[in-house]
Write an enzyme that holds these catalytic residues in place. Structure first.
Site, mmCIF file in Angstrom:
data_model
loop_
_atom_site.group_PDB
_atom_site.id
_atom_site.type_symbol
_atom_site.label_atom_id
_atom_site.label_comp_id
_atom_site.label_asym_id
_atom_site.label_seq_id
_atom_site.Cartn_x
_atom_site.Cartn_y
_atom_site.Cartn_z
ATOM 1 N N GLU A 1 -33.304 -24.252 -10.936
ATOM 2 C CA GLU A 1 -34.330 -23.072 -11.053
ATOM 3 C C GLU A 1 -34.211 -21.638 -10.934
ATOM 4 O O GLU A 1 -34.735 -20.745 -11.082
ATOM 5 C CB GLU A 1 -35.650 -23.366 -9.933
ATOM 6 C CG GLU A 1 -35.123 -23.191 -8.412
ATOM 7 C CD GLU A 1 -34.276 -24.052 -7.711
ATOM 8 O OE1 GLU A 1 -34.020 -23.990 -6.688
ATOM 9 O OE2 GLU A 1 -33.569 -24.819 -8.401
ATOM 10 N N CYS B 1 -32.029 -29.520 -3.884
ATOM 11 C CA CYS B 1 -31.312 -29.107 -2.362
ATOM 12 C C CYS B 1 -32.183 -29.661 -1.197
ATOM 13 O O CYS B 1 -31.918 -30.725 -1.416
ATOM 14 C CB CYS B 1 -31.314 -27.448 -2.547
ATOM 15 S SG CYS B 1 -30.261 -26.615 -1.131
ATOM 16 N N HIS C 1 -28.935 -25.814 -8.033
ATOM 17 C CA HIS C 1 -30.378 -25.313 -8.245
ATOM 18 C C HIS C 1 -30.523 -24.768 -9.596
ATOM 19 O O HIS C 1 -30.175 -23.576 -10.097
ATOM 20 C CB HIS C 1 -30.345 -24.109 -7.389
ATOM 21 C CG HIS C 1 -30.671 -24.101 -5.998
ATOM 22 N ND1 HIS C 1 -31.887 -24.375 -5.284
ATOM 23 C CD2 HIS C 1 -29.746 -24.372 -4.758
ATOM 24 C CE1 HIS C 1 -31.667 -24.493 -4.048
ATOM 25 N NE2 HIS C 1 -30.410 -24.381 -3.645
#
Length: 1297
Positions: free
Chosen positions: A1265, A1138, A1263
């Site tokens: 994560e 990002c 994302h």
């Protein structure tokens, strides 16, 4: 010093320019075309040499994605207000200095607008045009760039003024009260005259202002603490005592109530995840308690919607962070009540074109801009927004004051949320004599003056310029920096240097600092000129009382000041020691510039026993006619209700807000494979390694108060319970409530009605249910008055109680949604009718869409039955007996069923024969209740549970779920209603489409609306070419030395915690590395095997998303060398996600094998996009994606600038030829797409992840994560257990080492 001007890129897209031109046409301005571009004004200490100019030009080249034109025409330049330093300037200047441009004193930015005009503008037309272009509290309009030198002039400080009451008496104070907008009551003025006469001196303006803010209704809640006489009878309790009664009756699990910035309740013992002082992230097993707070920011949102709502959310976030000795905000909620929208070309039959005063925004403008403001603050701070409500109401009705217009010209803007706090830091500490009194956060500016007093007035009773001055402006990236400091402090445990902390809100430092020392039983001696200021010409009053945001006040022991200073410097968080705590409870503010004391007051004058209010009021009753429904057709009625904002789809309010940051979101608003926004409850995990968690839900039924005050209040509480009941909480005592009360105090009947409603909740319903209200807020000025063509007009809000319910969750996986399931065999739909057949239609959505009110509204029929219902639901949830759950609320049973069908992408067939004789009453009543879907194999055991809880008599079997596209309702053999679900879904989506069309890129709005109409949409899916439950790193666990990874962040980054957790789970030692560590040599990248640049808003996206961060590396010789060496080392890995992806893409010149990489620019929608998107993994030669090729999988997306932009067609072709496109957005059929919203940013061929040629460096906009755990995916296949699909990416990296 000299000022040099640099042209920048175009500032507005084609459709934004078109929107501006249309606004000009609305005001009949003779403008035929518009062009806008950025101008940068650089103040130089000495002249820059050629290579410095080249570097600066490169720094100021960012964000170019629009067509660049040659500037021509009539020009106006909008800049920050002369005399101020904008937050953009502070960050851009910091970046320039970090890049070695030490000759640059300051950089400021403006937008030059060029207009082709048919003739010269008149003075009135020019004034109108300027109003369209700028925010007069923050900006100035210049006529030529040569005037830019004014931006850098320093004004001389203004002096204080004295109010002569010793000679002028009370009359002098009355004049000051009006001139300064103090909103002082008569008895308060008497008190001040008496107090200063006793002190034998005149008050300074700053002292009066401070008193007015600290003692405003907004801050002191005088009405809730008042004595009450109703119909001549003195009441036993104040409103606040009745609220506190809930805590006295049920104190269970409450750790802090009524005395801090937020309430705290008992949480769970879990593994809390944060870095230790050595920088390594580790798990800390401890009690993680839950804090809760809900605020309103109604007045500022009415005046200036975007900053009003943004600072509303920002202020509530600070409340959470400033709880105890420091806490961590976690997840947010927002809500809005406004008058009718009256969308152009989408006007609805129930909307009257009523007028409004010019000083406030229209309902439509509020709902376009305010949600963006609130979302933008949450996004940039890094807090997921998971819950909300939206109601419109504006109607001339017969109520307690007779026929009058009731509505929300003064809106409700609700901002709330949950956070976490350590057990030993719940209570504030002692403030020792000599403690350093500190302001943490941004510099003061002359904005937000008098917000507390202004919010306490009915709209229309203050001057318009004071109204506008009372709106604060936002800088969320600064608040994030401050929160990082607070986090570092509480993470030190017993070594926490913060003894006492408050946020700076209403009244600015004039309220916060006296509150801090007063609560610590101290006085304070302060130095005015130690306060950081970005506007040197401010008077003492303006410095002390302005409400500049993103500030906290703290007490730190002198011996811990060095530690606190080091923490602030590492995070680049500004702070100033402005005073010391004194033993004498006295307040002295010294001004070294004028060598006087603007404040010299005993604390008991400021915060002592000011006169207590007595409210003597009369109660009123109202008689209304029942609804006239004989001529209403069911189909038309349902279509109208589906378009009513309180019922209609609210995607336009949801996808603008990040809902995945933290990696701890277990249930957001969007439900199921089709991501339908119908969730009843928001759920988060307590940690990144646990299934314990927290839940939030909202209850609100304000129109009912036009018929029955207490019923409205009871329904708000009950609806919060029916909303939160679908997750596993345990006993009802675990639920804690926030009560936000909005009322037009002083309006006929409203005061007695408020007392009645508070009593119904505080003395009766909540104690009977075992519920506690440990926190809340009141706003007592919900009336708007104005003169229109000589006629007095007013709009008065209904008494509005918004209940927010919070609870600890035992297992977040056991959370039901409204998604009907067609993959679970035969099933049945059951109605649990807590209304017990009453079917009352007063103040329902049906009544509203036919411009009626009715007579009898819904109410809580039996309190014990509501409790039995909740307990039954907890049993059913714990035992996994149900497939789907949705409460009955706005729009009635027919809406409940439709929303469940939308979520399940299926049909329903129901029979309402057993529910009553009147079809409309059965389908549109809003009595309490819920619909559950039960597998037929579980039907008998579910009935047994319901029977055990005395509910069998109110259970009705409605019908079944079908796999087709039909929504059918029958009465026996007679079909009452039959329509395609997809067509109803389309009607339900119209509001979102219309709002997106006005607010965002209309082409994207059209594409999304069309996509929703598709009855064959397959929804999200997952196809993996590997085993999601296999841990490929298992052989390496606990063997040898773990590789280390730098979790790299810059100021404004907000996704580092979950990133560290994902890599830790994969077998890395995760180390917290701030860019400031690398700049001064505390850390060096050579220490690490791998590096990941995390997501967020570095430098608040100043100089382009990730651009400032990257350029601070490229133009800093030391960092340039360090990063270059890391990238060329064949034994290292790098990931950018990002904002980190954007940053690393800007470092391509020092990364081998990246010559064809694109940059990332603003999304095609021109909106921050938070979605769950499907991506396809391609065959690439990269360790990061090893074994994943061919997989289709969902992933969280949250960004505003994710669209790839290539320098040329040839560069794009080169990238494809190299075979390094790792992932692409795909549609629900599995094909790469550029269509919105499957492709959320408009990237060519759906490109969303890229590697370098050798595959060691990967960048991606989504994302991974945030979804490395299965439970943190908004939707996932049921065969995923603990790990999400993206955990494989992190484990692939571990396999290299």
């Amino acid at each position: 010093m000299t000022v040099k001007t640099f042209r920048g890129s175009p500032a507005l897209s084609e459709f934004r320019l078109t929107q501006l031109q249309q606004k000009c046409q609305q005001y009949q301005l003779p403008i035929t075309s518009v062009y806008a571009e950025y101008l940068h004004f650089v103040e130089q200490k000495t002249s820059l040499v050629e290579d410095e100019i080249v570097k600066l030009q490169a720094l100021l080249h960012y964000g170019s994605m629009f067509s660049e034109l040659k500037p021509a025409g009539y020009c106006l330049i909008v800049t920050p207000r002369v005399g101020t330093i904008s937050s953009w300037s502070s960050k851009a200047t910091d970046i320039a200095h970090n890049c070695g441009l030490s000759k640059v004193n300051r950089i400021e930015r403006g937008i030059a607008y060029y207009f082709n005009i048919e003739r010269d503008l008149t003075e009135a037309e020019l004034a109108t045009l300027k109003d369209l272009l700028h925010d007069r509290m923050l900006e100035t309009v210049l006529n030529h760039e040569t005037e830019a030198a004014l931006l850098f002039t320093q004004q001389e400080p203004k002096a204080l003024t004295t109010i002569d009451i010793l000679n002028g008496g009370r009359q002098a104070l009355e004049q000051a009260n009006i001139a300064l907008g103090l909103a002082l009551a008569d008895d308060e003025m008497d008190y001040l005259v008496e107090s200063f006469t006793a002190l034998k001196r005149n008050p300074q303006d700053v002292e009066l202002y401070m008193f007015a803010q600290a003692n405003s209704e907004h801050c002191r809640h005088k009405i809730f603490n008042a004595d009450w006489i109703i119909d001549g009878k003195k009441q036993d309790k104040s409103l606040f005592k009745m609220i506190k009664n809930t805590f006295e009756q049920t104190p269970d699990f409450v750790l802090s109530a009524y005395k801090d910035n937020a309430a705290v309740m008992e949480g769970s013992k879990v593994g809390r995840w944060f870095p230790d002082p050595d920088g390594q992230y580790r798990v800390h097993q401890e009690d993680v308690h839950i804090l809760m707070k809900v605020e309103t920011h109604n007045h500022p949102t009415a005046i200036s919607p975007f900053p009003g709502a943004a600072t509303g959310s920002g202020g509530e976030i600070r409340d959470e962070g400033a709880t105890g000795r420091g806490a961590k905000p976690k997840a947010g909620l927002t809500g809005f009540s406004v008058s009718n929208l009256v969308i152009p070309n989408f006007e609805q039959p129930w909307e009257n074109p009523l007028s409004k005063p010019n000083r406030i925004a229209s309902a439509l403008d509020i709902m376009i801009d305010a949600p963006l403001g609130s979302a933008a603050f949450n996004n940039e701070f890094g807090r997921p927004a998971l819950l909300g409500y939206f109601r419109t109401y504006e109607e001339k009705v017969n109520s307690f004051a007779g026929k009058e217009v009731r509505g929300y010209h003064k809106p409700i803007m609700l901002a709330g949320g949950i956070g976490n706090i350590r057990g030993e830091q719940v209570q504030k500490g002692e403030i020792p004599i000599g403690a350093k009194l500190i302001v943490l956060g941004g510099a003061a500016m002359n904005i937000g003056l008098g917000g507390g007093a202004a919010s306490s007035m009915d709209s229309g009773k203050s001057k318009e310029d004071l109204d506008f001055a009372s709106v604060q402006r936002e800088n969320p990236e600064m608040e994030r920096r401050c929160q990082e400091v607070i986090d570092r402090c509480w993470q030190l445990g017993e070594e926490n240097p913060i003894l006492f902390i408050h946020d700076v809100g209403a009244g600015g430092l004039s309220n916060a600092m006296p509150e801090l020392v007063h609560d610590g039983k101290r006085g304070g001696k302060f130095d005015l000129r130690s306060i950081l200021c970005d506007e040197k010409g401010m008077s003492p009053l303006e410095i002390w009382c302005n409400e500049s945001q993103e500030r906290y006040v703290l007490a730190v022991a002198p011996e811990n000041l060095e530690l606190f200073t080091a923490l602030c410097e590492r995070e680049r968080a500004p702070f100033a020691v402005i005073g010391e705590a004194t033993q004498a409870e006295h307040l002295i503010l010294h001004d070294s510039h004028f060598d006087n004391n603007p404040i010299d007051l005993p604390m008991n004058v400021l915060l002592g026993k000011t006169p207590k209010m007595t409210r003597e009021v009369l109660s009123k009753t109202v008689e209304n006619q029942s609804l006239k429904i004989e001529s209403i057709q069911l189909k038309e009625a349902f279509h109208r209700v589906l378009r009513l904002p309180v019922v209609a789809e609210k995607t336009f309010l949801i996808t603008i807000g990040d809902r995945s940051v933290t990696g701890m979101v277990a249930r957001d608003q969007m439900v199921g494979p089709w991501q339908i926004p119908v969730s009843d409850v928001a759920v988060t995990t307590a940690s990144l390694d646990s299934y314990h968690g927290e839940a939030m839900a909202i209850g609100e039924r304000s129109p009912v108060a036009l018929l029955d005050f207490s019923a409205s209040a009871r329904l708000a509480v009950a609806e919060a319970i029916t909303n939160i009941a679908g997750t596993l909480i345990g006993e009802m005592k675990r639920i804690k409530l926030s009560a936000n009360w909005m009322s037009a105090a002083g309006h006929t009947g409203e005061d007695a009605g408020l007392y009645e409603a508070v009593k119904a909740v505080g003395e009766e319903l909540c104690p009977a249910l075992g519920l506690t209200i440990p926190v809340g807020k009141d706003s007592m000025s919900m009336k708007t008055t104005w003169i229109d063509n000589g006629e007095q007009k007013s709009v008065t809000a209904p008494l509005s109680l918004v209940i927010s319910a919070f609870a600890r969750v035992e297992d977040v996986r056991k959370t039901l949604t409204p998604q009907l399931r067609t993959d679970k065999g035969f099933s049945s739909l059951l109605l649990i009718d807590l209304g017990e057949g009453h079917n009352r239609l007063g103040a329902t959505a049906l009544a509203q869409v036919y411009k009626q009110l009715g007579d009898k509204p819904a109410d809580v029929v039996k309190v014990q039955r509501l409790k039995d219902f909740y307990n039954a639901m907890q049993t059913l949830v714990a035992e996994d007996k149900l497939l789907a759950y949705h409460d009955r609320s706005d729009g009635g049973l027919i809406t409940t069923l439709a929303e469940m069908a939308f979520a399940g992408h299926c049909g329903v067939e129901v029979d309402i024969s057993a529910l009553g004789d009147n079809d409309l009453a059965v389908l549109f009543n809003e009595e309490l209740g819920a619909v559950i879907q039960v597998a037929d194999s579980q039907l008998e055991s579910v009935r047994e549970v319901l029977k055990a809880h005395n509910l069998l008599g109110i259970i009705h079997q409605l019908g079944t779920v079908t796999a087709d596209d039909r929504f059918e309702i029958s009465r026996g053999s007679h079909k009452l209603f039959s329509e395609k679900r997809s067509e109803l879904r389309s009607i339900w989506a119209e509001l979102t489409y219309q709002m997106q069309r006005l607010r965002d890129n209309p082409e994207c709005a059209e594409q999304e609306f069309e996509a929703k109409k598709n009855p064959d949409d397959k929804g999200l899916s997952a196809f993996l070419t590997y085993d999601v439950n296999e841990d490929i790193t298992a052989p390496f666990i606990n063997k040898g030395v773990k590789p280390t990874i730098a979790i790299l962040r810059e100021q404004g980054v907000n996704s580092h915690y979950e990133m560290a957790a994902a890599f830790d789970r994969a077998g890395f030692n995760a180390i917290d590395v701030h860019m400031s560590d690398l700049m001064i040599g505390r850390r060096n990248l050579a220490e690490f095997n791998a590096m990941v640049a995390c997501g967020g808003f570095s430098y608040g996206d100043v100089l382009g998303a990730g651009g400032g961060w990257a350029k601070s590396i490229l133009f800093n010789p030391k960092l340039h060398e360090q990063f270059s060496q890391f990238f060329i080392n064949p034994n290292t890995l790098t990931l950018g996600v990002c904002n980190g992806c954007q940053m690393i893409s800007n470092l391509a010149e020092i990364i081998p094998g990246t010559e064809n990489w694109p940059h990332f620019v603003r999304n095609k929608s021109e909106r921050f996009e938070a979605r769950v998107s499907l991506v396809k993994i391609n065959e690439v030669d990269s360790v990061w994606f090893a074994g994943m090729a061919g997989s289709h999988m969902p992933i969280a997306v949250s960004h505003g600038e994710g669209q790839v932009k290539f320098k040329s067609v040839e560069q794009f072709a080169g990238l494809k030829a190299q075979g390094i496109i790792a992932a692409q957005y795909i549609d629900n059929n599995g094909s790469p797409t550029e269509l919105y919203p499957a492709n959320p940013n408009g990237s060519s061929e759906g490109i969303t992840a890229i590697t370098n040629l050798d595959g060691r460096v990967a960048i991606m906009m989504p994302h991974p994560e945030r979804v490395f755990r299965a439970v943190s995916n908004s939707w996932h296949p049921e065969n995923w257990t603990e790990d999400g699909a993206w955990m494989r990416l992190f484990r692939n990296a571990r396999m290299v080492f």
